[in-house]
Scaffold this motif. Structure first.
Motif, PDB file in Angstrom:
ATOM      1  N   ASP A  10      50.084  68.808  60.917  1.00  0.00           N
ATOM      2  CA  ASP A  10      49.222  68.623  62.082  1.00  0.00           C
ATOM      3  C   ASP A  10      47.820  69.141  61.807  1.00  0.00           C
ATOM      4  OD1 ASP A  10      48.702  67.860  64.770  1.00  0.00           O
ATOM      5  OD2 ASP A  10      48.752  69.975  65.327  1.00  0.00           O
ATOM      6  N   PRO A  11      46.866  68.247  61.755  1.00  0.00           N
ATOM      7  CA  PRO A  11      47.044  66.798  61.756  1.00  0.00           C
ATOM      8  C   PRO A  11      47.515  66.322  60.380  1.00  0.00           C
ATOM      9  CG  PRO A  11      44.713  67.308  61.518  1.00  0.00           C
ATOM     10  CD  PRO A  11      45.436  68.623  61.706  1.00  0.00           C
ATOM     11  N   LEU A  12      48.137  65.152  60.360  1.00  0.00           N
ATOM     12  CA  LEU A  12      48.624  64.562  59.127  1.00  0.00           C
ATOM     13  C   LEU A  12      47.413  64.118  58.301  1.00  0.00           C
ATOM     14  CD1 LEU A  12      51.172  63.712  57.583  1.00  0.00           C
ATOM     15  CD2 LEU A  12      51.035  61.504  58.757  1.00  0.00           C
ATOM     16  N   HIS A  13      47.130  64.855  57.215  1.00  0.00           N
ATOM     17  CA  HIS A  13      45.931  64.570  56.418  1.00  0.00           C
ATOM     18  C   HIS A  13      46.311  64.074  55.021  1.00  0.00           C
ATOM     19  CE1 HIS A  13      46.502  68.393  54.321  1.00  0.00           C
ATOM     20  NE2 HIS A  13      46.435  69.057  55.463  1.00  0.00           N
ATOM     21  N   ASP A  14      45.296  63.774  54.216  1.00  0.00           N
ATOM     22  CA  ASP A  14      45.529  63.193  52.896  1.00  0.00           C
ATOM     23  C   ASP A  14      46.349  64.100  51.983  1.00  0.00           C
ATOM     24  OD1 ASP A  14      44.164  60.978  53.764  1.00  0.00           O
ATOM     25  OD2 ASP A  14      42.468  61.203  52.396  1.00  0.00           O
ATOM     26  N   GLY A  15      46.232  65.398  52.137  1.00  0.00           N
ATOM     27  CA  GLY A  15      47.064  66.318  51.358  1.00  0.00           C
ATOM     28  C   GLY A  15      48.532  66.177  51.717  1.00  0.00           C
ATOM     29  N   HIS A  16      48.812  66.094  53.011  1.00  0.00           N
ATOM     30  CA  HIS A  16      50.193  65.880  53.466  1.00  0.00           C
ATOM     31  C   HIS A  16      50.725  64.548  52.948  1.00  0.00           C
ATOM     32  CE1 HIS A  16      49.024  68.514  57.118  1.00  0.00           C
ATOM     33  NE2 HIS A  16      49.700  69.260  56.268  1.00  0.00           N
ATOM     34  N   LYS A  17      49.880  63.542  52.972  1.00  0.00           N
ATOM     35  CA  LYS A  17      50.309  62.208  52.527  1.00  0.00           C
ATOM     36  C   LYS A  17      50.649  62.217  51.044  1.00  0.00           C
ATOM     37  CE  LYS A  17      47.919  59.860  56.262  1.00  0.00           C
ATOM     38  NZ  LYS A  17      46.828  58.963  56.658  1.00  0.00           N
ATOM     39  N   SER A  45      52.810  80.171  65.422  1.00  0.00           N
ATOM     40  CA  SER A  45      52.203  81.316  64.745  1.00  0.00           C
ATOM     41  C   SER A  45      50.943  80.932  63.965  1.00  0.00           C
ATOM     42  CB  SER A  45      53.223  81.953  63.789  1.00  0.00           C
ATOM     43  OG  SER A  45      53.587  81.026  62.782  1.00  0.00           O
ATOM     44  N   LYS A  46      50.599  79.657  63.953  1.00  0.00           N
ATOM     45  CA  LYS A  46      49.393  79.195  63.250  1.00  0.00           C
ATOM     46  C   LYS A  46      48.145  79.719  63.957  1.00  0.00           C
ATOM     47  CE  LYS A  46      51.180  76.129  60.257  1.00  0.00           C
ATOM     48  NZ  LYS A  46      50.879  76.017  58.853  1.00  0.00           N
ATOM     49  N   ILE A  47      47.028  79.752  63.224  1.00  0.00           N
ATOM     50  CA  ILE A  47      45.796  80.273  63.810  1.00  0.00           C
ATOM     51  C   ILE A  47      45.016  79.215  64.593  1.00  0.00           C
ATOM     52  CG2 ILE A  47      45.557  82.110  62.106  1.00  0.00           C
ATOM     53  CD1 ILE A  47      43.457  80.394  60.697  1.00  0.00           C
ATOM     54  N   HIS A  48      45.494  77.986  64.554  1.00  0.00           N
ATOM     55  CA  HIS A  48      44.842  76.919  65.314  1.00  0.00           C
ATOM     56  C   HIS A  48      45.885  76.242  66.192  1.00  0.00           C
ATOM     57  CE1 HIS A  48      46.693  74.073  62.519  1.00  0.00           C
ATOM     58  NE2 HIS A  48      46.230  74.814  61.525  1.00  0.00           N
ATOM     59  N   ILE A 139      40.201  71.226  59.259  1.00  0.00           N
ATOM     60  CA  ILE A 139      40.043  70.056  60.135  1.00  0.00           C
ATOM     61  C   ILE A 139      39.857  70.512  61.575  1.00  0.00           C
ATOM     62  CG2 ILE A 139      41.214  68.008  61.059  1.00  0.00           C
ATOM     63  CD1 ILE A 139      42.533  67.807  58.172  1.00  0.00           C
ATOM     64  N   TYR A 140      40.698  71.453  62.023  1.00  0.00           N
ATOM     65  CA  TYR A 140      40.579  71.958  63.395  1.00  0.00           C
ATOM     66  C   TYR A 140      39.261  72.687  63.635  1.00  0.00           C
ATOM     67  CZ  TYR A 140      44.986  70.528  65.382  1.00  0.00           C
ATOM     68  OH  TYR A 140      46.004  69.776  65.894  1.00  0.00           O
ATOM     69  N   ARG A 141      38.730  73.310  62.608  1.00  0.00           N
ATOM     70  CA  ARG A 141      37.424  73.983  62.737  1.00  0.00           C
ATOM     71  C   ARG A 141      36.268  72.985  62.789  1.00  0.00           C
ATOM     72  NH1 ARG A 141      38.359  78.476  58.095  1.00  0.00           N
ATOM     73  NH2 ARG A 141      39.599  79.934  59.313  1.00  0.00           N
ATOM     74  N   GLY A 142      36.549  71.714  62.487  1.00  0.00           N
ATOM     75  CA  GLY A 142      35.507  70.699  62.502  1.00  0.00           C
ATOM     76  C   GLY A 142      34.687  70.644  61.227  1.00  0.00           C
ATOM     77  N   GLU A 143      35.174  71.284  60.158  1.00  0.00           N
ATOM     78  CA  GLU A 143      34.458  71.274  58.883  1.00  0.00           C
ATOM     79  C   GLU A 143      34.597  69.934  58.163  1.00  0.00           C
ATOM     80  OE1 GLU A 143      35.732  74.530  56.364  1.00  0.00           O
ATOM     81  OE2 GLU A 143      35.855  75.878  58.092  1.00  0.00           O
ATOM     82  N   ILE A 144      35.818  69.365  58.213  1.00  0.00           N
ATOM     83  CA  ILE A 144      36.128  68.119  57.508  1.00  0.00           C
ATOM     84  C   ILE A 144      37.008  67.239  58.392  1.00  0.00           C
ATOM     85  CG2 ILE A 144      35.957  69.102  55.175  1.00  0.00           C
ATOM     86  CD1 ILE A 144      39.064  69.348  55.192  1.00  0.00           C
ATOM     87  N   ASP A 145      37.140  65.962  57.997  1.00  0.00           N
ATOM     88  CA  ASP A 145      38.093  65.083  58.678  1.00  0.00           C
ATOM     89  C   ASP A 145      39.386  65.034  57.867  1.00  0.00           C
ATOM     90  OD1 ASP A 145      37.725  63.260  56.569  1.00  0.00           O
ATOM     91  OD2 ASP A 145      36.520  61.871  57.764  1.00  0.00           O
ATOM     92  N   VAL A 146      40.347  64.217  58.291  1.00  0.00           N
ATOM     93  CA  VAL A 146      41.664  64.166  57.640  1.00  0.00           C
ATOM     94  C   VAL A 146      41.606  63.615  56.213  1.00  0.00           C
ATOM     95  CG1 VAL A 146      42.968  64.066  59.790  1.00  0.00           C
ATOM     96  CG2 VAL A 146      42.246  61.935  58.672  1.00  0.00           C
TER      97      VAL A 146
END
Length: 152
Positions: A10-17, A45-48, A139-146
């Motif tokens: 979450d979110p499903l990003h290129d690393g997960h893929k 327990s995640k920080i986001h 991604i949640y911090r808005g630094e990069i997209d998925v």
């Protein structure tokens, strides 16, 4: 070959893929992939913020369907770092550089419990345009997209 992989996705990003794709590749058409998906309570327990299990599961199912992977697969709830990997009968676990220590610990617990160790397959983390790992936190911090494209 029966392969296990786990995460929050979450979110499903290129690393997960990449992680999921490698899992299906290792399993092969006659193998099986078991995907441990963190439950809402464990992911809490995640920080986001984390979206609900049902939404994350649906996105995984959609991705797997789009890729048309040939190995049978299933998603199981992951309530802790190990899930069923300590006692399950399987051959390999696929992890990222970041989660390699968990796989090593799984094998240690398996040995302590009289189970055979499983092969550990580590993928390289996918890098964003800035050369740093793609991560859900970034991604949640808005630094990069998925896809790892820099937004700031």
């Amino acid at each position: 070959m029966k392969v296990m992989v786990g995460g929050t996705f979450d979110p499903l990003h290129d690393g997960h893929k990449r992680l999921l794709g490698r899992s299906f590749e290792i399993a092969g058409p006659s193998g099986q992939v078991v995907i441990g998906l963190t439950t809402d309570s464990f992911a809490g327990s995640k920080i986001h913020p984390i979206r609900p299990f049902a939404i994350r599961r649906s996105e995984l199912e959609e991705f797997i369907g789009e890729k048309k992977f040939t190995a049978p697969w299933r998603i199981e709830p992951l309530n802790d770092r190990f899930g069923s990997a300590i006692d399950a009968d399987f051959d390999a676990i696929v992890v990222s550089e970041e989660t390699l220590p968990v796989a090593v610990e799984i094998n240690r617990h398996r040995r302590e419990n009289g189970r055979r160790k499983v092969d550990i397959h580590q993928i390289s983390c996918v890098l964003a345009d800035d050369g740093r790992w793609i991560s859900s936190t970034r991604i949640y911090r808005g630094e990069i997209d998925v896809h790892g494209h820099v937004l700031k």
